[in-house]
Design an enzyme around this catalytic site. Structure first.
Site, short mmCIF file in Angstrom:
data_model
loop_
_atom_site.label_atom_id
_atom_site.label_comp_id
_atom_site.label_asym_id
_atom_site.label_seq_id
_atom_site.Cartn_x
_atom_site.Cartn_y
_atom_site.Cartn_z
N GLU A 198 0.79 -1.18 -0.02
CA GLU A 198 0.12 -0.14 0.07
C GLU A 198 1.07 1.37 0.12
O GLU A 198 0.85 2.29 -0.78
CB GLU A 198 -0.94 -0.01 1.43
CG GLU A 198 -1.97 -0.85 1.36
CD GLU A 198 -3.10 -0.66 0.07
OE1 GLU A 198 -3.35 0.27 0.06
OE2 GLU A 198 -3.45 -1.67 -0.82
N ASP A 216 -7.27 6.00 -9.32
CA ASP A 216 -7.96 4.67 -9.64
C ASP A 216 -9.39 4.72 -9.52
O ASP A 216 -10.32 3.66 -9.48
CB ASP A 216 -7.50 3.55 -8.60
CG ASP A 216 -7.80 4.04 -7.23
OD1 ASP A 216 -8.22 5.12 -7.08
OD2 ASP A 216 -7.41 3.29 -6.19
N THR A 221 -7.01 8.59 -1.54
CA THR A 221 -6.63 7.19 -0.76
C THR A 221 -5.82 7.78 0.32
O THR A 221 -4.95 8.57 -0.01
CB THR A 221 -5.75 6.29 -1.56
OG1 THR A 221 -6.78 5.90 -2.93
CG2 THR A 221 -5.30 5.20 -0.94
#
Length: 416
Positions: A198, A216, A221
């Site tokens: 990640e 994405d 995020t």
């Protein structure tokens, strides 16, 4: 490594500082800090990570960044304990002033001991009366022009009669027999593995303030496992943070987070949200919220499914990693597809064959999304462990993710 600078406001409770080693008896106490997860307000370099203060070795150490100001080292004891003794072994960069504090939640702290005239070396503080899950050394006055550095912090206190004291080295802290991610050392391994995929680092504790839009389709995020503004989990985290601490820098974004949930929109979030997320990440309450929601949303459901399927540590980690990327609903879909190919161990199947089927289905799902076409987190990590027959995630581990190589060895479980 990112610095997490937090200055705590504490109240002195009138304890008398001790200048040097104290020798009062604490024979009934057991060591409860060995190998436990540690977090620091800052780290001078990765090789001086906070974890070195609990690894049982005087050859390693934690060191903060240089300069003035308050710095701290926090140890998660894994449960609420009485604390009767703390032994600090300082490097040359010691604190002349510091506090020993305890907390049940990692946010609200109580002084257990106050030092105002420290002289370095070893401070063996006994006859303490602290209690909490977390213990913190809050350094307030430095002795040198550098920061602060501790070779070892040993915390002694009460432990349940049915549980022996924890081992005194990282090597011993990792169970030699099969143990799942319920075991703190196995969980720590899994968290580091996920973090390399990640955030491209084993240091998952340095990622509370991470935030970006990676393109994405999931909006922003952020945080420990990539909570997304477009997939509800970021909204859940900020909602829970606001429940725990209503006056926080992210509360004002809750209406916008509700609106953008399910999309990649930044409407109502720009331009201030990323900076405010990073500011909130300095707050121990927000850090604890991220950890709790990571476990509640992803780790615990993954463990429940893996137990139902009879999987050991590798399979549990594979489920956890899939949940982090695809959500628990995505994990269930991948699992269902794998079960159609090969039965799980609880259904009479072979564990290796089933995990190969699961990883095949995971790769297929990843390749269906343009943003996840690189499947190395499976191919050169999970699959590599499976080919080696390492179903228990025994150390040492070596793997590669997105072109970066990583290792966890028996002499270095934590980052550094």
């Amino acid at each position: 490594m990112r610095n997490v600078a937090i200055v705590a406001t504490v109240a002195t409770v009138g304890l008398v500082p001790l200048g040097i080693t104290v020798t009062a008896s604490a024979a009934t106490a057991v060591l409860i800090s060995a190998g436990r997860p540690a977090l620091a307000s800052s780290t001078y370099a990765e090789r001086y990570a906070a974890a070195h203060a609990t690894d049982g070795s005087l050859g390693s150490r934690w060191a903060s960044v240089s300069g003035g100001g308050t710095q701290w080292l926090r140890i998660d004891l894994g449960g609420v304990h009485g604390v009767s003794r703390v032994r600090l072994t300082w490097e040359r960069a010691y604190a002349t002033g510091y506090r020993i504090q305890t907390s049940n939640d990692g946010a609200s702290w109580s002084d257990t001991y106050v030092m105002r005239s420290g002289n370095g070396g070893t401070d063996d503080l006994r006859r303490l009366h602290g209690r909490g899950r977390f213990l913190r050394v809050l350094a307030t006055q430095r002795a040198t022009r550098f920061g602060y550095s501790l070779r070892e912090v040993q915390v002694y206190g009460s432990a349940p009669a049915s549980r022996p004291g924890r081992p005194s080295s990282l090597s011993a802290a990792v169970p030699s027999t099969a143990a799942g991610l319920e075991h703190p050392a196995r969980k720590e391994i899994a968290l580091q593995l996920v973090s390399t995929a990640e955030n491209s680092t084993r240091d998952w504790r340095g990622q509370y303030g991470y935030i970006e839009d990676i393109g994405d389709g999931r909006g922003y995020t952020a945080g420990l496992v990539g909570f997304c503004s477009g997939t509800s989990d970021m909204l859940i985290v900020v909602t829970e943070y606001t429940r725990r601490k209503p006056d926080n820098p992210l509360a004002k974004y809750l209406p916008a987070l509700r609106v953008v949930d399910g999309s990649d929109s930044h409407a109502g979030l720009d331009p201030g949200f990323p900076a405010d997320w990073r500011a909130a990440a300095q707050d121990p309450v927000f850090q604890k919220t991220q950890e709790d929601e990571r476990d509640r949303l992803y780790l615990e459901p993954a463990l429940a499914l893996s137990r139902a399927d009879g999987l050991r540590a590798l399979g549990q980690f594979a489920y956890f990693d899939a949940a982090v990327m695809h959500g628990v609903s995505g994990l269930r879909q991948i699992r269902a597809a794998a079960l159609r190919v090969s039965p799980a161990p609880k259904r009479g199947g072979d564990e290796v064959a089933y995990l190969n089927a699961f990883l095949d289905m995971r790769v297929r799902e990843m390749r269906s999304e343009a943003a996840h076409h690189d499947t190395s987190r499976v191919d050169t990590a999970q699959r590599a462990f499976l080919r080696a027959g390492n179903l228990d995630l025994n150390l040492p581990l070596s793997w590669a993710v997105y072109g970066d190589d990583f290792q966890i060895t028996r002499t270095g479980l934590m980052p550094g």
